[in-house]
Write a protein that holds these residues in place. Sequence first.
Motif, PDB file in Angstrom:
ATOM      1  N   TYR A  85       0.858  -1.179   0.000  1.00 53.96           N
ATOM      2  CA  TYR A  85       0.000   0.000   0.000  1.00 53.96           C
ATOM      3  C   TYR A  85       0.895   1.230   0.000  1.00 53.96           C
ATOM      4  O   TYR A  85       2.016   1.199   0.510  1.00 53.96           O
ATOM      5  N   HIS A 121      -6.486  -3.015   7.289  1.00 48.21           N
ATOM      6  CA  HIS A 121      -6.418  -4.097   6.304  1.00 48.21           C
ATOM      7  C   HIS A 121      -5.707  -5.316   6.897  1.00 48.21           C
ATOM      8  O   HIS A 121      -6.127  -6.461   6.683  1.00 48.21           O
ATOM      9  N   GLU A 136      -7.957  -7.150   9.463  1.00 47.72           N
ATOM     10  CA  GLU A 136      -8.986  -7.964   8.801  1.00 47.72           C
ATOM     11  C   GLU A 136      -8.402  -9.293   8.329  1.00 47.72           C
ATOM     12  O   GLU A 136      -9.019 -10.355   8.478  1.00 47.72           O
TER      13      GLU A 136
END
Length: 279
Positions: free
Chosen positions: A135, A207, A210
């Motif tokens: 990311y 993220h 999760e």
Amino acid sequence: MSVNIPKLETFELKLHPTGVAEIIFNRPQRYNALSRLAYAEWLQAIQWAANCDEAKVTVLIGRGKYYTSGQELVMPEPMPENDDVDLLTMVKKRSENTRQLVRELINFPKLLIVGVNGPAIGFGVTTLALADVVYSVPHATFKTPFMQLGFCAEGCSSALFPRIMGPSRANEMLLMGKQLSAEELEKCGFVGRILPAENFHEAVLKHATEAAQFSLGAIQTTKKLSRDVDREMLLNVNDEEMDRLADRMVSPESIESILKFVEQAQQKKAKAKQASAKL
């Protein structure tokens, strides 16, 4: 049960109750430059994350303006008085932590997510190709100035960059030293997703959190299936790159380039200091 988290000087390690481990570049005042100690501690950190049973997903991210500015370039150290030790042997010995770090990244058994929070240079860019997910903030830039320093490709970039980016874009980075943007690298699949700069760290952790809820065994099995296809090739590429890099680092043109770079950096720092003193 308490977990033994190593205390490091150039990195901060965290383990969240969610099972997310964080490896944080922690030299913001030096733009997270990679000193010899930083390479050794990065190796220690990634080994800890790989072997810690409580760590299900690992996040690698920087503190401050930069993700990492790459290898910290300093004046070459004088040769030891021991005539039995030549310069090439010394360079290879000192770069062994880097070689082993790349091996560990190739063999890392869990999900590795990288959050590029700012500019990334050199080894900080090449190793992104060994992560599972990357990311980036919108303003991040990516540069591998190996040719300017007389170096060569490392971090398995000679094999992975052309595969991921395509040969032309990869050669712009590796052979021409072109700086690319997060948007350009997202388009070619090198960066998985661009996230807003505001609360970027929290978004990356979200993220990761999760993903940490999924079966660790399933993640490890699937990652092993994906990596096994290339594992032997990447390990061989790493060894070849590191051997050639050692050759390049002791070459007269590379030593001259490093000396010039360090001298210019020192002059720039001195001028900035003088300007500040006049205020």
